[in-house]
Scaffold this motif. Structure first.
Motif, PDB file in Angstrom:
ATOM      1  N   GLU A   1      15.506 -27.468 -13.275  1.00  0.00           N
ATOM      2  CA  GLU A   1      15.122 -28.322 -12.846  1.00  0.00           C
ATOM      3  C   GLU A   1      15.116 -29.915 -14.132  1.00  0.00           C
ATOM      4  OE1 GLU A   1      10.653 -27.221 -12.079  1.00  0.00           O
ATOM      5  OE2 GLU A   1      11.343 -26.667 -10.641  1.00  0.00           O
ATOM      6  N   LYS A   2      15.288 -28.864 -15.848  1.00  0.00           N
ATOM      7  CA  LYS A   2      15.457 -30.348 -16.882  1.00  0.00           C
ATOM      8  C   LYS A   2      16.119 -30.693 -16.692  1.00  0.00           C
ATOM      9  CE  LYS A   2      13.301 -29.679 -20.914  1.00  0.00           C
ATOM     10  NZ  LYS A   2      13.141 -29.348 -21.703  1.00  0.00           N
ATOM     11  N   HIS A   3      17.520 -29.656 -16.140  1.00  0.00           N
ATOM     12  CA  HIS A   3      18.988 -30.020 -16.533  1.00  0.00           C
ATOM     13  C   HIS A   3      19.995 -30.291 -14.880  1.00  0.00           C
ATOM     14  CE1 HIS A   3      18.998 -30.929 -20.443  1.00  0.00           C
ATOM     15  NE2 HIS A   3      18.553 -30.141 -20.759  1.00  0.00           N
ATOM     16  N   PRO A   4      19.187 -30.985 -14.146  1.00  0.00           N
ATOM     17  CA  PRO A   4      19.959 -30.568 -12.568  1.00  0.00           C
ATOM     18  C   PRO A   4      21.661 -30.780 -12.181  1.00  0.00           C
ATOM     19  CG  PRO A   4      18.743 -32.745 -12.421  1.00  0.00           C
ATOM     20  CD  PRO A   4      18.571 -31.973 -13.763  1.00  0.00           C
ATOM     21  N   GLU A   5      22.405 -30.949 -12.871  1.00  0.00           N
ATOM     22  CA  GLU A   5      23.595 -31.005 -13.186  1.00  0.00           C
ATOM     23  C   GLU A   5      23.969 -30.369 -13.685  1.00  0.00           C
ATOM     24  OE1 GLU A   5      22.281 -32.887 -17.581  1.00  0.00           O
ATOM     25  OE2 GLU A   5      21.491 -32.654 -15.020  1.00  0.00           O
ATOM     26  N   TRP A   6      23.755 -29.181 -15.051  1.00  0.00           N
ATOM     27  CA  TRP A   6      23.831 -27.470 -15.034  1.00  0.00           C
ATOM     28  C   TRP A   6      23.263 -26.479 -13.957  1.00  0.00           C
ATOM     29  CZ3 TRP A   6      21.415 -26.494 -20.492  1.00  0.00           C
ATOM     30  CH2 TRP A   6      21.120 -27.293 -21.536  1.00  0.00           C
ATOM     31  N   THR A   7      25.041 -25.902 -14.341  1.00  0.00           N
ATOM     32  CA  THR A   7      24.955 -24.808 -13.794  1.00  0.00           C
ATOM     33  C   THR A   7      24.625 -23.788 -14.006  1.00  0.00           C
ATOM     34  OG1 THR A   7      26.369 -25.132 -12.168  1.00  0.00           O
ATOM     35  CG2 THR A   7      25.968 -22.949 -12.146  1.00  0.00           C
ATOM     36  N   VAL A   8      23.618 -22.962 -13.773  1.00  0.00           N
ATOM     37  CA  VAL A   8      22.883 -21.725 -14.474  1.00  0.00           C
ATOM     38  C   VAL A   8      22.142 -20.397 -13.468  1.00  0.00           C
ATOM     39  CG1 VAL A   8      20.265 -21.278 -15.822  1.00  0.00           C
ATOM     40  CG2 VAL A   8      21.212 -23.653 -15.794  1.00  0.00           C
ATOM     41  N   VAL A   9      22.738 -18.996 -14.269  1.00  0.00           N
ATOM     42  CA  VAL A   9      22.409 -18.049 -13.317  1.00  0.00           C
ATOM     43  C   VAL A   9      22.301 -17.275 -14.179  1.00  0.00           C
ATOM     44  CG1 VAL A   9      25.100 -18.748 -11.907  1.00  0.00           C
ATOM     45  CG2 VAL A   9      24.972 -17.785 -13.872  1.00  0.00           C
ATOM     46  N   GLN A  10      21.532 -15.960 -13.460  1.00  0.00           N
ATOM     47  CA  GLN A  10      21.494 -14.869 -14.043  1.00  0.00           C
ATOM     48  C   GLN A  10      22.173 -13.940 -13.891  1.00  0.00           C
ATOM     49  OE1 GLN A  10      17.607 -14.526 -12.627  1.00  0.00           O
ATOM     50  NE2 GLN A  10      17.212 -13.871 -14.374  1.00  0.00           N
ATOM     51  N   PRO A  11      23.388 -13.106 -15.071  1.00  0.00           N
ATOM     52  CA  PRO A  11      24.793 -12.847 -15.680  1.00  0.00           C
ATOM     53  C   PRO A  11      23.970 -11.512 -14.480  1.00  0.00           C
ATOM     54  CG  PRO A  11      24.648 -12.578 -17.406  1.00  0.00           C
ATOM     55  CD  PRO A  11      22.836 -14.018 -16.236  1.00  0.00           C
TER      56      PRO A  11
ATOM     57  N   ASP B   1      20.261 -13.184 -21.375  1.00  0.00           N
ATOM     58  CA  ASP B   1      19.506 -13.605 -20.185  1.00  0.00           C
ATOM     59  C   ASP B   1      20.652 -14.461 -18.849  1.00  0.00           C
ATOM     60  OD1 ASP B   1      17.654 -12.102 -21.759  1.00  0.00           O
ATOM     61  OD2 ASP B   1      16.945 -13.571 -22.575  1.00  0.00           O
ATOM     62  N   ALA B   2      21.057 -16.009 -19.478  1.00  0.00           N
ATOM     63  CA  ALA B   2      21.736 -16.705 -18.568  1.00  0.00           C
ATOM     64  C   ALA B   2      22.795 -16.824 -19.474  1.00  0.00           C
ATOM     65  CB  ALA B   2      20.400 -17.578 -18.026  1.00  0.00           C
ATOM     66  N   TYR B   3      23.759 -17.507 -18.021  1.00  0.00           N
ATOM     67  CA  TYR B   3      24.562 -18.062 -18.858  1.00  0.00           C
ATOM     68  C   TYR B   3      24.717 -19.802 -17.819  1.00  0.00           C
ATOM     69  CZ  TYR B   3      27.581 -14.553 -19.173  1.00  0.00           C
ATOM     70  OH  TYR B   3      28.028 -12.641 -19.793  1.00  0.00           O
ATOM     71  N   ALA B   4      24.693 -21.578 -19.012  1.00  0.00           N
ATOM     72  CA  ALA B   4      24.458 -22.471 -18.030  1.00  0.00           C
ATOM     73  C   ALA B   4      25.683 -22.901 -18.501  1.00  0.00           C
ATOM     74  CB  ALA B   4      23.956 -22.713 -18.515  1.00  0.00           C
ATOM     75  N   THR B   5      26.285 -23.955 -17.737  1.00  0.00           N
ATOM     76  CA  THR B   5      27.761 -24.224 -17.783  1.00  0.00           C
ATOM     77  C   THR B   5      27.445 -25.970 -17.390  1.00  0.00           C
ATOM     78  OG1 THR B   5      29.134 -22.667 -16.734  1.00  0.00           O
ATOM     79  CG2 THR B   5      29.922 -24.125 -16.609  1.00  0.00           C
ATOM     80  N   ASN B   6      27.650 -27.186 -18.848  1.00  0.00           N
ATOM     81  CA  ASN B   6      27.486 -27.976 -18.496  1.00  0.00           C
ATOM     82  C   ASN B   6      28.946 -28.666 -19.016  1.00  0.00           C
ATOM     83  OD1 ASN B   6      27.646 -27.995 -21.041  1.00  0.00           O
ATOM     84  ND2 ASN B   6      25.455 -28.197 -21.316  1.00  0.00           N
ATOM     85  N   ALA B   7      28.911 -29.707 -19.362  1.00  0.00           N
ATOM     86  CA  ALA B   7      30.244 -30.991 -19.898  1.00  0.00           C
ATOM     87  C   ALA B   7      30.708 -30.350 -20.905  1.00  0.00           C
ATOM     88  CB  ALA B   7      29.505 -32.276 -19.651  1.00  0.00           C
ATOM     89  N   ASP B   8      30.077 -29.823 -21.385  1.00  0.00           N
ATOM     90  CA  ASP B   8      30.649 -28.863 -22.977  1.00  0.00           C
ATOM     91  C   ASP B   8      30.700 -27.431 -22.643  1.00  0.00           C
ATOM     92  OD1 ASP B   8      29.617 -30.684 -24.531  1.00  0.00           O
ATOM     93  OD2 ASP B   8      27.694 -29.717 -24.707  1.00  0.00           O
ATOM     94  N   GLY B   9      30.931 -27.421 -21.191  1.00  0.00           N
ATOM     95  CA  GLY B   9      31.465 -25.274 -21.276  1.00  0.00           C
ATOM     96  C   GLY B   9      29.582 -25.160 -20.714  1.00  0.00           C
TER      97      GLY B   9
END
Length: 327
Positions: free
Chosen positions: A78-88, A104-112
């Motif tokens: 919710e804080k970063h709607p532009e991120w893709t957050v998944v539990q692997p 716990d989680a992978y998150a993908t944003n502009a930094d990879g």
């Protein structure tokens, strides 16, 4: 050999996978005394050599963390709607190093792609351990930072972050970036390799008697009626003098009792399963197994340390012990 990826489908199989490795959550205990808040090198050795068993039940903080992990990830999304957050839901392991991790989680944003390590924290603990006392800057405890770095290393992540969910009257999520230092990765791998060499040689690390008292109590919970010769031990006479002083002042505070219990743990570790030990001056130490029946509490056993003094004499009064500086 490449990093292995194992799908985690249930807790039992996940615990089985972890048995062969030093995992990211405990790796920091191999970097020095008191680096890890909850684990020691001695305790880890006893677990990995099967001399004590892993507790099959989750401790309350771990249970809280597992149940609140989805909440923390939802807040992060919710804080970063532009991120893709998944539990692997994977366990990663380096089979050559015998080093493993469960991100716990992978998150993908502009930094990879990054890893996110979730921690649920009680507010007073967060204030005490997560803020620099001088600057007020947020920084995770060292063992948690090491955990995040190892997870990033094994997953090939571009960045790492710890997300602390502070659970009080509300829910506050604090994001703390963790730099991925190659030097820390190299140090962890070096210490893990040294740890497995100790395991192969059957040489346990030196106990931290104050922090390892519970492990020592589990190792030697039964005496066998024998006597062990401690006449060559130069440390115990001094420890027994200090123990006698602490027994006299325990009523004044819990710090004295804590230090005395650490000495008792040292004594039991040196006796092993022997009931008695005799020092060079004739002092006899006994640590018989006491069996306590279960009434309103569960039945239990413990070792009761008693000292029959030989030529033991009190040492000169010592100044108050200083509090060791923490990382």
């Amino acid at each position: 050999m490449p990093i292995e990826t194992h799908k985690v489908t249930d807790r039992a199989s996940w615990l089985k996978l972890r048995e062969a490795d030093v995992t990211a959550s405990v790796a920091a205990c191999l970097l020095g005394r008191e680096v890890h808040d909850y684990q020691t090198a001695f305790g880890l050795y006893m677990l990995k050599t099967g001399q004590i068993a892993e507790d099959p039940d989750e401790a309350p903080p771990m249970l809280r963390g597992r149940l609140l992990e989805p909440v923390a990830l939802q807040l992060l999304q919710e804080k970063h709607p532009e991120w893709t957050v998944v539990q692997p839901c994977v366990y990663l392991r380096d089979p050559d190093a015998r080093l493993g991790a469960t991100p716990d989680a992978y998150a993908t944003n502009a930094d990879g792609r990054g890893i996110v390590q979730i921690k649920s924290v009680e507010p007073s603990i967060f204030r005490q351990k997560w803020r620099d006392p001088d600057t007020g800057e947020l920084r995770p405890p060292l063992w948690i930072a090491v955990q995040a770095i190892v997870e990033a290393h094994l997953s090939g992540a571009d960045w790492a972050m710890v997300a602390a969910l502070v659970v009080g009257h509300g829910l506050d999520l604090h994001e703390v970036p963790v730099p991925i230092h190659d030097g820390i990765v190299a140090r962890v791998r070096e210490e893990v390799a040294r740890f497995w060499e100790l395991v192969a040689a059957g040489t346990p690390p030196e106990p931290e008697y104050d922090r390892d008292a519970a492990v020592i109590a589990r190792l030697y919970d039964q005496d066998d009626g024998t006597e062990v010769d401690l006449s060559g031990d130069n440390r115990l006479p001094e420890a027994l003098v200090r123990r006698a002083e602490l027994k006299d002042i325990e009523s004044a505070g819990r710090d004295a009792e804590k230090e005395r219990r650490a000495i008792d743990a040292e004594i039991i570790a040196k006796l092993g399963t022997a009931t008695r030990g005799r020092l060079a001056d004739g002092t006899v130490i006994t640590a018989k197994t006491i069996r306590r029946s279960g009434y309103s509490v569960q039945p239990s056993t413990y070792r009761s340390v008693k000292i029959a003094a030989g030529s033991l004499r009190p040492a000169p009064a010592a100044s108050a012990a200083s509090i060791p500086e923490r990382f």
